[in-house]
Design a protein around this motif. Structure first.
Motif, PDB file in Angstrom:
ATOM      1  N   GLN A  63      -0.366  -7.046  -9.675  1.00  0.00           N
ATOM      2  CA  GLN A  63       0.331  -8.310  -9.893  1.00  0.00           C
ATOM      3  C   GLN A  63       1.671  -8.331  -9.171  1.00  0.00           C
ATOM      4  O   GLN A  63       2.074  -9.351  -8.613  1.00  0.00           O
ATOM      5  N   PHE A  64       2.350  -7.210  -9.161  1.00  0.00           N
ATOM      6  CA  PHE A  64       3.649  -7.129  -8.496  1.00  0.00           C
ATOM      7  C   PHE A  64       3.483  -7.327  -6.989  1.00  0.00           C
ATOM      8  O   PHE A  64       4.220  -8.100  -6.359  1.00  0.00           O
ATOM      9  N   VAL A  65       2.500  -6.640  -6.393  1.00  0.00           N
ATOM     10  CA  VAL A  65       2.291  -6.730  -4.946  1.00  0.00           C
ATOM     11  C   VAL A  65       1.865  -8.147  -4.560  1.00  0.00           C
ATOM     12  O   VAL A  65       2.356  -8.710  -3.566  1.00  0.00           O
ATOM     13  N   VAL A  66       0.973  -8.741  -5.336  1.00  0.00           N
ATOM     14  CA  VAL A  66       0.535 -10.103  -5.050  1.00  0.00           C
ATOM     15  C   VAL A  66       1.703 -11.078  -5.155  1.00  0.00           C
ATOM     16  O   VAL A  66       1.832 -12.002  -4.339  1.00  0.00           O
ATOM     17  N   LYS A  67       2.554 -10.880  -6.142  1.00  0.00           N
ATOM     18  CA  LYS A  67       3.722 -11.756  -6.305  1.00  0.00           C
ATOM     19  C   LYS A  67       4.628 -11.693  -5.088  1.00  0.00           C
ATOM     20  O   LYS A  67       5.140 -12.716  -4.627  1.00  0.00           O
ATOM     21  N   VAL A  68       4.814 -10.514  -4.533  1.00  0.00           N
ATOM     22  CA  VAL A  68       5.631 -10.368  -3.330  1.00  0.00           C
ATOM     23  C   VAL A  68       4.970 -11.079  -2.151  1.00  0.00           C
ATOM     24  O   VAL A  68       5.627 -11.805  -1.390  1.00  0.00           O
TER      25      VAL A  68
ATOM     26  N   MET B 197       0.438   0.909   1.162  1.00  0.00           N
ATOM     27  CA  MET B 197      -0.775   1.697   1.416  1.00  0.00           C
ATOM     28  C   MET B 197      -0.484   3.185   1.566  1.00  0.00           C
ATOM     29  O   MET B 197      -1.397   4.008   1.420  1.00  0.00           O
ATOM     30  N   LYS B 198       0.764   3.550   1.835  1.00  0.00           N
ATOM     31  CA  LYS B 198       1.110   4.963   1.984  1.00  0.00           C
ATOM     32  C   LYS B 198       1.115   5.698   0.653  1.00  0.00           C
ATOM     33  O   LYS B 198       1.129   6.931   0.631  1.00  0.00           O
ATOM     34  N   HIS B 199       1.122   4.960  -0.438  1.00  0.00           N
ATOM     35  CA  HIS B 199       1.133   5.585  -1.758  1.00  0.00           C
ATOM     36  C   HIS B 199      -0.308   5.849  -2.201  1.00  0.00           C
ATOM     37  O   HIS B 199      -1.072   4.910  -2.421  1.00  0.00           O
ATOM     38  N   PRO B 200      -0.662   7.094  -2.320  1.00  0.00           N
ATOM     39  CA  PRO B 200      -2.068   7.420  -2.644  1.00  0.00           C
ATOM     40  C   PRO B 200      -2.493   6.932  -4.020  1.00  0.00           C
ATOM     41  O   PRO B 200      -3.673   6.703  -4.257  1.00  0.00           O
ATOM     42  N   GLU B 201      -1.533   6.761  -4.932  1.00  0.00           N
ATOM     43  CA  GLU B 201      -1.930   6.338  -6.278  1.00  0.00           C
ATOM     44  C   GLU B 201      -2.278   4.844  -6.337  1.00  0.00           C
ATOM     45  O   GLU B 201      -2.859   4.378  -7.310  1.00  0.00           O
ATOM     46  N   TYR B 202      -1.917   4.099  -5.290  1.00  0.00           N
ATOM     47  CA  TYR B 202      -2.196   2.665  -5.287  1.00  0.00           C
ATOM     48  C   TYR B 202      -3.531   2.406  -4.593  1.00  0.00           C
ATOM     49  O   TYR B 202      -3.784   2.894  -3.493  1.00  0.00           O
ATOM     50  N   LYS B 203      -4.364   1.601  -5.221  1.00  0.00           N
ATOM     51  CA  LYS B 203      -5.676   1.251  -4.664  1.00  0.00           C
ATOM     52  C   LYS B 203      -5.657  -0.205  -4.219  1.00  0.00           C
ATOM     53  O   LYS B 203      -5.385  -1.102  -5.006  1.00  0.00           O
ATOM     54  N   VAL B 204      -5.951  -0.417  -2.940  1.00  0.00           N
ATOM     55  CA  VAL B 204      -5.973  -1.771  -2.388  1.00  0.00           C
ATOM     56  C   VAL B 204      -7.148  -2.546  -2.987  1.00  0.00           C
ATOM     57  O   VAL B 204      -8.259  -2.029  -3.087  1.00  0.00           O
ATOM     58  N   THR B 205      -6.888  -3.792  -3.379  1.00  0.00           N
ATOM     59  CA  THR B 205      -7.919  -4.638  -3.989  1.00  0.00           C
ATOM     60  C   THR B 205      -8.165  -5.874  -3.131  1.00  0.00           C
ATOM     61  O   THR B 205      -7.396  -6.193  -2.217  1.00  0.00           O
ATOM     62  N   VAL B 206      -9.234  -6.572  -3.463  1.00  0.00           N
ATOM     63  CA  VAL B 206      -9.584  -7.789  -2.730  1.00  0.00           C
ATOM     64  C   VAL B 206      -8.499  -8.849  -2.891  1.00  0.00           C
ATOM     65  O   VAL B 206      -8.142  -9.545  -1.940  1.00  0.00           O
ATOM     66  N   ALA B 207      -7.957  -8.959  -4.101  1.00  0.00           N
ATOM     67  CA  ALA B 207      -6.950  -9.984  -4.369  1.00  0.00           C
ATOM     68  C   ALA B 207      -5.700  -9.763  -3.524  1.00  0.00           C
ATOM     69  O   ALA B 207      -5.098 -10.720  -3.025  1.00  0.00           O
ATOM     70  N   VAL B 208      -5.319  -8.511  -3.341  1.00  0.00           N
ATOM     71  CA  VAL B 208      -4.116  -8.213  -2.568  1.00  0.00           C
ATOM     72  C   VAL B 208      -4.341  -8.540  -1.092  1.00  0.00           C
ATOM     73  O   VAL B 208      -3.491  -9.165  -0.438  1.00  0.00           O
ATOM     74  N   VAL B 209      -5.474  -8.126  -0.540  1.00  0.00           N
ATOM     75  CA  VAL B 209      -5.760  -8.412   0.868  1.00  0.00           C
ATOM     76  C   VAL B 209      -5.868  -9.918   1.092  1.00  0.00           C
ATOM     77  O   VAL B 209      -5.360 -10.450   2.082  1.00  0.00           O
ATOM     78  N   ASP B 210      -6.505 -10.606   0.176  1.00  0.00           N
ATOM     79  CA  ASP B 210      -6.635 -12.059   0.298  1.00  0.00           C
ATOM     80  C   ASP B 210      -5.275 -12.741   0.261  1.00  0.00           C
ATOM     81  O   ASP B 210      -5.023 -13.693   1.004  1.00  0.00           O
ATOM     82  N   ALA B 211      -4.385 -12.262  -0.601  1.00  0.00           N
ATOM     83  CA  ALA B 211      -3.038 -12.831  -0.678  1.00  0.00           C
ATOM     84  C   ALA B 211      -2.285 -12.629   0.631  1.00  0.00           C
ATOM     85  O   ALA B 211      -1.567 -13.519   1.100  1.00  0.00           O
TER      86      ALA B 211
END
Length: 579
Positions: free
Chosen positions: A164-169, A188-202
């Motif tokens: 939600q934070f990344v999409v808001k940005v 994307m450099k943070h291994p604990e973060y998983k890229v999702t469809v919603a983020v790429v679409d945003a």
């Protein structure tokens, strides 16, 4: 105090249902009781006596308990005085409304939240302070990529990289596309973060809102990087958006590259994919690649909507691919997707430009009916004109008679095509019959109609018949064209009747039609080559000079040559006579 609470609970458990007037008394008593309990009570919050304030005393507690006991007693008397409550009903309500009296043992520390309250605590809330810091950094930065200072600044914020934070940005306006892409790369450099469809679409939608050439290419590089790591987050919609971006920038080859990557990313092309790719390629006039995409679309049977089919037809016709456009038309027709009439007319006109595809255009005319056929004069005229060009006069006449019987009603242009074809073929009888049919339809033969008939007679040496047509043309039209006279002058010169040719030339001047250089040139050449009359030729040359016309050097030299030839002949003749 707690004995009063227990007494109230027992009363409530015993009498669960009361009359309306009794319920009002209960509600009033409960309200008073809750207000009293809402006051801070030292024992309720702690086991330690150290928390008891100095103002607290047993007398105070007894005084409070007496007040509550009095209220509860009044409350009990009000319930017992109700005669409408039965003993059986009392027992049922006591079973269903039993209340524990162990209130005195309850502590706040033993309170267990409900499941709904647990779920509310698990809902993610965006840290607005950190969000403002990130947005302020991205909006103020104008670097072409994330540099060390920007990356270190983002690291210093200690961000919780939630979706939600990344999409808001990414959805925030007034942020450069290059900065959004740089922020995404940092995430994307943070291994604990998983890229999702919603983020790429945003991210893709954010770049679409502010199209810049380098941002779109950087986005595509990023999408390819994401696809190599995890292609499950790339959808058909996301890739279609990228193709649309390249199409708007006029980058057909880049859009074609995205199209070819669908299989690598596990995506299946849809109708929008084919349309956007073909549009991008046709904008750059890359029609061969566009047709390869269209062939794949045809194989899958994914025919787009009628409006888009019409655009396909128009694009391929402009790219000199009418056969391919005709194939798209036939497949769309099989699926009951009929393109706009303007696209169909354009296709027929394109098919008529080459002899090998005229038959296809003729077949398409059978698809017209009703109102569409009534106003389809232009496509019918194009087909008839092409058939006449191919010297298929019989086919043209058949279509002409169909127009007369079924529509659309033929005009002068259609009749002139057939008249001209018969005249060029030397079939003057048929040409005259078509002209008569034209008159019966209420149409008046124009100057062109008369001219082509005169040309047919002149080519056959029938100058008398040609002059009859000239007379009729003068009677029906106040002004003829120079081509009409030129046709007859050429016919007389061909028969070496130069006097009549010069007479027509003078007649042109009398009716206000000025002969052009071509008429003078042809007549002078005929006078010099056939009649050897250089004197008449010189008179025409002087006439041209007065009118400001310039005769080419070859014809001038021809006049001098004929004149010198005649003078030499005279001299040779005199010499022979003297000898």
């Amino acid at each position: 105090m707690w004995r009063s609470v227990a007494l109230a609970a027992r009363c409530t458990g015993k009498f669960g249902v009361v009359k309306q007037n009794t319920l009002k008394q209960v509600q009033s008593s409960q309200t008073l009781l809750c207000r009293s309990l809402s006051k801070p009570y030292p024992r309720f919050f702690s086991h330690s006596s150290e928390t008891i304030p100095s103002s607290f005393s047993p007398e105070t507690e007894l005084s409070g308990q007496n007040e509550y006991t009095t209220q509860i007693d009044n409350f009990s008397d009000a319930i017992e005085s109700d005669d409408n409550l039965g003993e059986t009903h009392d027992n049922i309500q006591m079973e269903n409304s039993t209340v524990s009296t162990d209130y005195g043992d309850t502590q706040m520390g033993d309170f267990v939240p409900e499941e709904g309250e647990k779920r509310e605590k698990l809902v993610y809330e965006i840290d607005m302070y950190k969000l403002e810091n990130v947005l302020s950094l991205l909006q103020s930065s104008s670097s072409s990529s994330i540099d060390v200072s920007l990356e270190s600044s983002l690291d210093s914020f200690n961000l919780d990289l939630h979706e939600q934070f990344v999409v808001k940005v990414l959805e925030t306006p007034l942020v450069l596309g290059e900065n959004l892409i740089g922020f995404f790369k940092w995430v994307m450099k943070h291994p604990e973060y998983k890229v999702t469809v919603a983020v790429v679409d945003a991210l893709v939608r954010a770049i679409c809102s502010r199209i810049r050439n380098k941002d779109v290419y950087a986005l595509w590089d990023l999408v390819k990087e994401i696809g190599q790591k995890d292609n499950s987050v790339l959808t058909v919609e996301i890739l279609n958006e990228v193709i649309a971006l390249f199409s708007k920038l006029g980058k057909g080859k880049a859009a074609f590259e995205v199209f070819n990557k669908f299989g690598d990313y596990g995506c299946v092309e849809n109708q929008e994919t084919y349309y956007l790719t073909i549009e991008a390629l046709c904008r750059r006039s890359i029609f061969d690649w566009a047709w390869s995409v269209c062939e794949k679309m045809i194989e899958t049977g994914s025919i787009p909507h009628s409006e888009e089919v019409g655009k396909f037809i128009s694009w391929f016709c402009k790219g000199s691919k009418p056969k391919e456009a005709y194939l798209v038309y036939t497949l769309a027709k099989e699926k009951n997707k009929y393109p706009p009439q303007s696209a169909v007319n354009f296709l027929i006109s394109s098919l008529c430009q080459k002899d090998e595809t005229v038959k296809l255009a003729l077949e398409m005319l059978d698809d017209f009916s009703g109102v569409a056929q009534k106003y389809a004069i232009k496509p019918f005229s194009s087909v008839i004109g092409s058939l006449c060009r191919m010297k298929d006069v019989d086919g043209a006449k058949t279509l002409l008679f169909k127009m007369i019987s079924e529509g659309p009603p033929p005009g002068n242009a259609v009749f002139n095509y057939v008249i001209s074809a018969h005249s060029k073929a030397g079939d003057m009888k048929q040409a005259i019959e078509i002209m008569k049919l034209m008159k019966t339809r209420g149409l008046k033969p124009d100057v062109y109609s008369y001219t082509v008939v005169m040309s047919g007679y002149a080519n056959g040496g029938q100058m008398e018949e040609a002059c009859k047509i000239l007379y009729e043309a003068k009677k029906n039209h106040s002004r003829l064209s120079s081509v009409t006279y030129h046709t007859l002058i050429r016919g007389y010169c061909k028969l070496e009747e130069f006097d009549k040719a010069l007479k027509l030339l003078n007649e042109m001047k009398d009716v206000g039609i000025q002969p052009n250089v071509d008429e003078y040139n042809k007549l002078i050449q005929s006078l010099c080559l056939k009649a050897l009359d250089w004197r008449a030729a010189e008179k025409l040359l002087e006439d041209m000079k007065l009118k400001g016309l310039h005769l080419n050097g070859i014809t001038r030299a021809l006049i001098r040559a004929v004149k010198e030839l005649e003078e030499e002949g005279i001299e040779n003749g005199e010499a022979l006579m003297e000898a």
